[in-house]
Design a protein around this motif. Structure first.
Motif, PDB file in Angstrom:
ATOM      1  N   PHE A   1       0.834  -1.201   0.000  1.00  0.00           N
ATOM      2  CA  PHE A   1       0.000   0.000   0.000  1.00  0.00           C
ATOM      3  C   PHE A   1       0.873   1.257   0.000  1.00  0.00           C
ATOM      4  O   PHE A   1       0.601   2.225  -0.727  1.00  0.00           O
ATOM      5  N   THR A   2       1.924   1.249   0.813  1.00  0.00           N
ATOM      6  CA  THR A   2       2.834   2.390   0.872  1.00  0.00           C
ATOM      7  C   THR A   2       3.492   2.625  -0.478  1.00  0.00           C
ATOM      8  O   THR A   2       3.636   3.770  -0.933  1.00  0.00           O
ATOM      9  N   ARG A   3       3.898   1.533  -1.129  1.00  0.00           N
ATOM     10  CA  ARG A   3       4.500   1.643  -2.460  1.00  0.00           C
ATOM     11  C   ARG A   3       3.538   2.294  -3.445  1.00  0.00           C
ATOM     12  O   ARG A   3       3.941   3.159  -4.246  1.00  0.00           O
ATOM     13  N   ALA A   4       2.272   1.915  -3.369  1.00  0.00           N
ATOM     14  CA  ALA A   4       1.268   2.494  -4.265  1.00  0.00           C
ATOM     15  C   ALA A   4       1.150   4.001  -4.047  1.00  0.00           C
ATOM     16  O   ALA A   4       1.163   4.785  -5.010  1.00  0.00           O
ATOM     17  N   LEU A   5       1.049   4.428  -2.783  1.00  0.00           N
ATOM     18  CA  LEU A   5       0.892   5.858  -2.506  1.00  0.00           C
ATOM     19  C   LEU A   5       2.130   6.649  -2.903  1.00  0.00           C
ATOM     20  O   LEU A   5       2.029   7.757  -3.452  1.00  0.00           O
ATOM     21  N   LYS A   6       3.313   6.112  -2.645  1.00  0.00           N
ATOM     22  CA  LYS A   6       4.544   6.823  -3.004  1.00  0.00           C
ATOM     23  C   LYS A   6       4.704   6.915  -4.518  1.00  0.00           C
ATOM     24  O   LYS A   6       5.179   7.936  -5.039  1.00  0.00           O
ATOM     25  N   THR A   7       4.296   5.869  -5.223  1.00  0.00           N
ATOM     26  CA  THR A   7       4.351   5.903  -6.689  1.00  0.00           C
ATOM     27  C   THR A   7       3.394   6.959  -7.233  1.00  0.00           C
ATOM     28  O   THR A   7       3.735   7.712  -8.160  1.00  0.00           O
ATOM     29  N   ILE A   8       2.208   7.018  -6.651  1.00  0.00           N
ATOM     30  CA  ILE A   8       1.237   8.038  -7.051  1.00  0.00           C
ATOM     31  C   ILE A   8       1.780   9.426  -6.748  1.00  0.00           C
ATOM     32  O   ILE A   8       1.685  10.347  -7.577  1.00  0.00           O
TER      33      ILE A   8
ATOM     34  N   VAL B   1      -4.581  11.519   4.937  1.00  0.00           N
ATOM     35  CA  VAL B   1      -3.166  11.395   5.250  1.00  0.00           C
ATOM     36  C   VAL B   1      -2.396  12.304   4.296  1.00  0.00           C
ATOM     37  O   VAL B   1      -2.546  12.200   3.079  1.00  0.00           O
ATOM     38  N   ASP B   2      -1.601  13.202   4.842  1.00  0.00           N
ATOM     39  CA  ASP B   2      -0.796  14.102   4.026  1.00  0.00           C
ATOM     40  C   ASP B   2       0.595  13.510   3.814  1.00  0.00           C
ATOM     41  O   ASP B   2       1.137  12.821   4.694  1.00  0.00           O
ATOM     42  N   TYR B   3       1.158  13.813   2.653  1.00  0.00           N
ATOM     43  CA  TYR B   3       2.483  13.303   2.300  1.00  0.00           C
ATOM     44  C   TYR B   3       3.380  14.452   1.868  1.00  0.00           C
ATOM     45  O   TYR B   3       3.046  15.194   0.937  1.00  0.00           O
ATOM     46  N   ALA B   4       4.495  14.627   2.566  1.00  0.00           N
ATOM     47  CA  ALA B   4       5.443  15.690   2.236  1.00  0.00           C
ATOM     48  C   ALA B   4       6.835  15.272   2.673  1.00  0.00           C
ATOM     49  O   ALA B   4       6.999  14.640   3.725  1.00  0.00           O
TER      50      ALA B   4
END
Length: 224
Positions: free
Chosen positions: A151-158, A202-205
């Protein structure tokens, strides 16, 4: 200025198998009328959010849910993409098994003490995943670690697709894989997983995830 990608993470609406209290991993099952209402309700809650894109798993129920959510959105209709990494855990031989008929199997294989201890654990979602692996006995079911990594891989790829852009991304996925991910971020996940058609943000930065809220209906203003 700090660039942030805002992920709105949603479990699909209720399906026929959900209503029948049956395990549903990679099995396709259509939304019920209640499931459609759930998705539309959430769509109204998020109607002022301008989504850059929408990502679903490759399973029908997430794609249906996404379409009903977007039908209520006032900020346009973004592209929808399908990503197999967002699909649910496969329950192996337990796919479509009745939740209640699994109790004797669990008690016989694991024992009551272990079941109670695992559910009392703060990391009860990962423990639940491991319980299924133990009952399966053939190790065909993913580990909680692999599930979180997928799941983490999917979000980071996106996130890489929108690098340098502050934007909102809608993710429509599944109960166990989403709950497992949130728990890995030390989120307070409900005992019986996140609810159908409720948003978690969930925010990603700077390569890091930060939970803003979990499993809530939340009004937010327009985010350009």
């Amino acid at each position: 200025m700090k660039i942030v990608i805002h992920f709105y993470l949603v479990r699909h609406g209720q399906t026929r198998l959900n209503r029948s209290r049956r395990l549903q991993g990679t099995t396709n099952s259509p939304l019920t009328k209640k499931g459609i209402r759930m998705a539309k309700r959430l769509g109204k809650e998020l109607e002022n959010i301008r989504f850059e894109a929408v990502y679903t798993s490759d399973l029908q129920r997430t794609q249906e849910t996404a379409r009903y959510i977007l039908a209520e959105n006032k900020q346009g209709y973004p592209p929808i993409y399908s990503d197999p990494d967002l699909r649910e855990l496969s329950f192996g031989k337990f796919e479509e098994a009745n939740n209640f008929t699994m109790v004797p199997t669990a008690l016989r294989t694991l024992g009551l003490r272990k079941i109670l201890r695992d559910f009392a654990n703060e990391e009860h979602v990962s423990e639940l995943t491991e319980l299924f692996r133990t009952m399966d006995g053939e190790e065909e079911i993913e580990t909680s670690v692999h599930l979180e990594q997928r799941f983490t891989r999917a979000l980071k790829t996106i996130a890489c697709e929108y690098e340098g852009k502050d934007c909102n991304i809608l993710i429509v996925t599944h109960g166990l894989i989403l709950s497992n991910f949130l728990e890995s971020l030390n989120g307070d996940v409900p005992l019986f997983l996140v609810d159908n058609s409720r948003a978690s943000r969930v925010d990603y930065a700077d390569g890091k995830f930060e939970i803003i809220y979990i499993n809530q209906l939340k009004q937010e203003g327009n985010r350009a």
